[in-house]
Design an enzyme around this catalytic site. Sequence first.
Site, PDB file in Angstrom:
ATOM      1  N   HIS A   1     -12.198   4.477  -1.326  1.00 55.50           N
ATOM      2  CA  HIS A   1     -12.500   3.511  -0.252  1.00 55.50           C
ATOM      3  C   HIS A   1     -13.380   2.364  -0.755  1.00 55.50           C
ATOM      4  CE1 HIS A   1     -12.195   7.218   2.584  1.00 55.50           C
ATOM      5  NE2 HIS A   1     -11.047   6.564   2.603  1.00 55.50           N
TER       6      HIS A   1
ATOM      7  N   ARG B   1      -2.381  -2.057  -3.586  1.00 55.78           N
ATOM      8  CA  ARG B   1      -3.513  -1.138  -3.475  1.00 55.78           C
ATOM      9  C   ARG B   1      -3.270   0.044  -4.402  1.00 55.78           C
ATOM     10  NH1 ARG B   1      -4.222   3.880   0.303  1.00 55.78           N
ATOM     11  NH2 ARG B   1      -6.349   4.408  -0.191  1.00 55.78           N
TER      12      ARG B   1
ATOM     13  N   ASN C   1       0.870  -1.173   0.000  1.00 57.95           N
ATOM     14  CA  ASN C   1       0.000   0.000   0.000  1.00 57.95           C
ATOM     15  C   ASN C   1       0.910   1.227   0.000  1.00 57.95           C
ATOM     16  OD1 ASN C   1      -1.821   2.007   0.601  1.00 57.95           O
ATOM     17  ND2 ASN C   1      -2.844   0.879   2.252  1.00 57.95           N
TER      18      ASN C   1
ATOM     19  N   GLU D   1      -8.044  -3.221   5.692  1.00 59.78           N
ATOM     20  CA  GLU D   1      -7.827  -3.047   4.256  1.00 59.78           C
ATOM     21  C   GLU D   1      -6.812  -4.041   3.694  1.00 59.78           C
ATOM     22  OE1 GLU D   1      -6.528   0.869   3.048  1.00 59.78           O
ATOM     23  OE2 GLU D   1      -7.928   0.729   1.387  1.00 59.78           O
TER      24      GLU D   1
ATOM     25  N   ARG E   1      -8.819  17.263   5.535  1.00 59.84           N
ATOM     26  CA  ARG E   1      -9.368  17.691   4.244  1.00 59.84           C
ATOM     27  C   ARG E   1     -10.697  18.410   4.457  1.00 59.84           C
ATOM     28  NH1 ARG E   1      -8.937  11.961   1.326  1.00 59.84           N
ATOM     29  NH2 ARG E   1      -7.716  11.363   3.141  1.00 59.84           N
TER      30      ARG E   1
END
Length: 403
Positions: A181, A92, A7, A388, A242
């Site tokens: 996601h 990923r 990842n 994940e 964010r």
Amino acid sequence: MKVLVVNAGSSSLKCQLIESDGKMSLMKCLAERVGNEDASMSVSFFPDFEKVKYNVAGLTVAGCLKKLLDIMTDDPESPISGLGQIEAVGNRIVAGGEYFTRATLIDEKAREDLAKCEELAPLHNPAADECIDTLREMLPTTPQVAVFDTAFHQTMPPKAYMYPLPMRYYDEYKIRRYGAHGTSHRYAAQQAANLLGRPVRDLGLITCHLGNGGSIAAVNHGKSVDTTMGFTPLEGLMMGTRSGSIDPAIITYIMRREGISFDEMDAILNRESGIRGVSGTSGDMRDVLDAAAEGDERANLAIEMYVYRIQKAIGSYYAAMTRTDAVVMTAGIGENSAELRERIFAGLAHMGMILDKDRNDFTGALGANRIISIDDSPIRICVVTTDEEMRIARETDALVGRM
Ligand code: AMP
């Protein structure tokens, strides 16, 4: 199957070696602040996972991966003694554009298409591609799979993914909603279906991935029909650092008033806004909850805004679907914060989402998926734990196993 999950971020690298059959992690690695003087990488092995720190100053993300592979073959604690024991790699990938609708084995054609997606996530995709190339050199016969954050959302209809801009921006630059996601939303929907004891294809679900980044998806009959993240992961909910959705005119207004560059504005929206920007404390929800508990008003405002924006998004997806059977909470905040779940659903009871206080507070066996609404809540509320890397390993295993 031993799957190396990679990842890669703009300045970070997270890897795990996972025994996918037993769903067991054998090695964990985290490199942070890559590219900076103080870049470091920690590596730990099953069963104690005692972290050993390495200095990786001067290395790129792919360079860190190379170093990790050396450590994995040299360290006597490592569960493998040669790279040949890695049976597959799961990468990923943040953005798959319109090229990828599902996890894909990386052959020459896929590698070419991956290169075309780089401009869609310029911070993340190039680092991931470099890692893929490094692994192709070092493990030339090991199958590699790309698992995309965007793929699950490729089922959205045009009315959900198009922006009301001149059509040429879609035609020329493919500016549209891609979401993110996706692996998490797909998994949350499937786990909720298991909890409800019904096939996911029969259900209307609203899945909420609430972590450092956050997004909500409307999942109808197992397919994503809308999601809050957009062309990039900046749109939608208020997040750790964010802004999420704001009036786009604010951006040009601030840039003119302060004479700042595109990059500076980009940094303000991505790194200095959201919970961090409003609270002035931190982008980490636990810090902000602590500050609010001590009476910090800005921290409290940040939490109120965070909750309110989630409530509005859930309400809008209730409207977007023809039926809603359950709302599913996952990721760091969604899984762990009973307080925030309580505040979110306190405002949604009139829509038939009624939380059971005891079930919400009960943490039980850590990581247990469960239903936290009252028995006759018209819409169920579920909590699902996400992992994940494990999901990427399982998707990789499934694809490589079919070869
Ligand atoms: P993730 O990106 O999924 O790792 O989620 C990270 C976010 O989850 C951070 O903002 C953490 O503060 C938040 N988080 C983790 N545990 C808790 C908790 N018990 N209560 C509130 N927030 C939490």
